[in-house]
Design a protein around this motif. Sequence first.
Motif, PDB file in Angstrom:
ATOM      1  N   LEU A 150     -97.701 -12.688  98.102  1.00  0.00           N
ATOM      2  CA  LEU A 150     -96.479 -12.127  98.660  1.00  0.00           C
ATOM      3  C   LEU A 150     -96.783 -10.715  99.156  1.00  0.00           C
ATOM      4  O   LEU A 150     -97.419  -9.938  98.452  1.00  0.00           O
ATOM      5  N   GLU A 151     -96.375 -10.413 100.355  1.00  0.00           N
ATOM      6  CA  GLU A 151     -96.654  -9.097 100.937  1.00  0.00           C
ATOM      7  C   GLU A 151     -95.606  -8.095 100.459  1.00  0.00           C
ATOM      8  O   GLU A 151     -94.584  -7.885 101.101  1.00  0.00           O
ATOM      9  N   ILE A 152     -95.905  -7.514  99.300  1.00  0.00           N
ATOM     10  CA  ILE A 152     -95.029  -6.526  98.688  1.00  0.00           C
ATOM     11  C   ILE A 152     -95.872  -5.331  98.271  1.00  0.00           C
ATOM     12  O   ILE A 152     -97.080  -5.449  98.086  1.00  0.00           O
ATOM     13  N   GLY A 153     -95.220  -4.203  98.121  1.00  0.00           N
ATOM     14  CA  GLY A 153     -95.910  -2.986  97.707  1.00  0.00           C
ATOM     15  C   GLY A 153     -95.012  -2.143  96.830  1.00  0.00           C
ATOM     16  O   GLY A 153     -93.944  -2.576  96.392  1.00  0.00           O
ATOM     17  N   LYS A 154     -95.429  -0.915  96.588  1.00  0.00           N
ATOM     18  CA  LYS A 154     -94.686  -0.033  95.704  1.00  0.00           C
ATOM     19  C   LYS A 154     -93.252   0.180  96.186  1.00  0.00           C
ATOM     20  O   LYS A 154     -92.329   0.264  95.383  1.00  0.00           O
ATOM     21  N   ALA A 155     -93.053   0.263  97.484  1.00  0.00           N
ATOM     22  CA  ALA A 155     -91.692   0.456  98.014  1.00  0.00           C
ATOM     23  C   ALA A 155     -90.777  -0.691  97.599  1.00  0.00           C
ATOM     24  O   ALA A 155     -89.573  -0.491  97.414  1.00  0.00           O
ATOM     25  N   ASP A 156     -91.333  -1.888  97.424  1.00  0.00           N
ATOM     26  CA  ASP A 156     -90.539  -3.036  96.972  1.00  0.00           C
ATOM     27  C   ASP A 156     -90.226  -2.943  95.477  1.00  0.00           C
ATOM     28  O   ASP A 156     -89.259  -3.537  95.006  1.00  0.00           O
ATOM     29  N   PHE A 157     -91.050  -2.215  94.729  1.00  0.00           N
ATOM     30  CA  PHE A 157     -90.842  -2.062  93.294  1.00  0.00           C
ATOM     31  C   PHE A 157     -89.854  -0.942  92.984  1.00  0.00           C
ATOM     32  O   PHE A 157     -89.174  -0.973  91.971  1.00  0.00           O
ATOM     33  N   VAL A 158     -89.783   0.040  93.859  1.00  0.00           N
ATOM     34  CA  VAL A 158     -88.882   1.168  93.633  1.00  0.00           C
ATOM     35  C   VAL A 158     -87.940   1.393  94.827  1.00  0.00           C
ATOM     36  O   VAL A 158     -87.784   2.514  95.306  1.00  0.00           O
ATOM     37  N   PRO A 159     -87.269   0.343  95.301  1.00  0.00           N
ATOM     38  CA  PRO A 159     -86.407   0.527  96.477  1.00  0.00           C
ATOM     39  C   PRO A 159     -85.246   1.482  96.221  1.00  0.00           C
ATOM     40  O   PRO A 159     -84.727   2.089  97.162  1.00  0.00           O
ATOM     41  N   HIS A 160     -84.869   1.636  94.963  1.00  0.00           N
ATOM     42  CA  HIS A 160     -83.779   2.549  94.605  1.00  0.00           C
ATOM     43  C   HIS A 160     -84.103   4.002  94.939  1.00  0.00           C
ATOM     44  O   HIS A 160     -83.201   4.828  95.064  1.00  0.00           O
ATOM     45  N   MET A 161     -85.367   4.331  95.098  1.00  0.00           N
ATOM     46  CA  MET A 161     -85.756   5.713  95.388  1.00  0.00           C
ATOM     47  C   MET A 161     -85.359   6.158  96.793  1.00  0.00           C
ATOM     48  O   MET A 161     -85.221   7.353  97.045  1.00  0.00           O
ATOM     49  N   PHE A 162     -85.163   5.211  97.687  1.00  0.00           N
ATOM     50  CA  PHE A 162     -84.852   5.591  99.064  1.00  0.00           C
ATOM     51  C   PHE A 162     -83.512   6.305  99.183  1.00  0.00           C
ATOM     52  O   PHE A 162     -83.300   7.067 100.127  1.00  0.00           O
ATOM     53  N   LYS A 163     -82.626   6.139  98.225  1.00  0.00           N
ATOM     54  CA  LYS A 163     -81.352   6.858  98.274  1.00  0.00           C
ATOM     55  C   LYS A 163     -81.554   8.357  98.066  1.00  0.00           C
ATOM     56  O   LYS A 163     -80.683   9.151  98.391  1.00  0.00           O
ATOM     57  N   TYR A 164     -82.709   8.742  97.528  1.00  0.00           N
ATOM     58  CA  TYR A 164     -83.002  10.160  97.303  1.00  0.00           C
ATOM     59  C   TYR A 164     -83.861  10.764  98.420  1.00  0.00           C
ATOM     60  O   TYR A 164     -84.115  11.964  98.405  1.00  0.00           O
ATOM     61  N   ALA A 165     -84.319   9.943  99.350  1.00  0.00           N
ATOM     62  CA  ALA A 165     -85.240  10.434 100.388  1.00  0.00           C
ATOM     63  C   ALA A 165     -84.549  11.463 101.274  1.00  0.00           C
ATOM     64  O   ALA A 165     -83.472  11.230 101.806  1.00  0.00           O
ATOM     65  N   THR A 166     -85.183  12.603 101.399  1.00  0.00           N
ATOM     66  CA  THR A 166     -84.677  13.633 102.294  1.00  0.00           C
ATOM     67  C   THR A 166     -85.558  13.766 103.534  1.00  0.00           C
ATOM     68  O   THR A 166     -85.171  14.388 104.506  1.00  0.00           O
ATOM     69  N   LYS A 167     -86.726  13.148 103.468  1.00  0.00           N
ATOM     70  CA  LYS A 167     -87.618  13.130 104.612  1.00  0.00           C
ATOM     71  C   LYS A 167     -88.497  11.897 104.506  1.00  0.00           C
ATOM     72  O   LYS A 167     -88.960  11.553 103.429  1.00  0.00           O
ATOM     73  N   MET A 168     -88.692  11.227 105.630  1.00  0.00           N
ATOM     74  CA  MET A 168     -89.540  10.042 105.696  1.00  0.00           C
ATOM     75  C   MET A 168     -90.734  10.352 106.575  1.00  0.00           C
ATOM     76  O   MET A 168     -90.640  11.174 107.488  1.00  0.00           O
ATOM     77  N   PRO A 169     -91.884   9.695 106.324  1.00  0.00           N
ATOM     78  CA  PRO A 169     -93.054   9.943 107.169  1.00  0.00           C
ATOM     79  C   PRO A 169     -92.799   9.492 108.601  1.00  0.00           C
ATOM     80  O   PRO A 169     -92.024   8.566 108.856  1.00  0.00           O
ATOM     81  N   ASP A 170     -93.456  10.147 109.535  1.00  0.00           N
ATOM     82  CA  ASP A 170     -93.354   9.738 110.928  1.00  0.00           C
ATOM     83  C   ASP A 170     -94.069   8.412 111.118  1.00  0.00           C
ATOM     84  O   ASP A 170     -95.141   8.185 110.551  1.00  0.00           O
ATOM     85  N   SER A 171     -93.488   7.555 111.911  1.00  0.00           N
ATOM     86  CA  SER A 171     -94.092   6.227 112.123  1.00  0.00           C
ATOM     87  C   SER A 171     -95.113   6.254 113.203  1.00  0.00           C
ATOM     88  O   SER A 171     -95.142   6.919 114.123  1.00  0.00           O
TER      89      SER A 171
END
Length: 171
Positions: A150-171
């Motif tokens: 299954l193509e999953i990573g850390k972001a899939d394990f801690v999706p709740h953290m995105f509510k605290y994101a104040t800056k995201m990396p540039d794509s």
Amino acid sequence: MNLYEQSIPVYRQGLTMLSGLLTKAEAHSKGDALLEAKLADDMHPLAVQIRFLSNQPGEAAERLTGRAFTSRDDNDASLADARNVLAKMDEHLGAIKEGDMKDGDSQTVMDLPNGMQFTMTLSEYIRDWAMPNFYFHLTTAYAILRAEGLEIGKADFVPHMFKYATKMPDS
């Protein structure tokens, strides 16, 4: 942090995360066969990891609040069934309020099927038993799905953290 903060939101967050993983797993080529996958021959398969994980919050909530809970002994037949069980547990936990909790210094006795018995406070129970066991089965379920492709990573394990994101990396 009080017993409520240490348990109910944490359990609900983990159940939501696993439900998201199972949604992704349903689209995987192995589908429901993933429920029989294991990391090692002497470990339980994904279906048992999910059953243990879905029982643990209810068992803990019973100790913490006195609300009756009956653990289930059957494994889910499909990933969709497993997601439904997780949703029902989330709903059960959602009905618990902070004021429903017993005092953290209250004693509890825990009997294991192998005959061992532990006596501890509810605070110790949450910190030393309930949360570590929940995360053990949650992490094992994640690891089984990852090992099965299954193509999953850390972001899939801690999706709740995105509510605290104040800056995201540039794509």
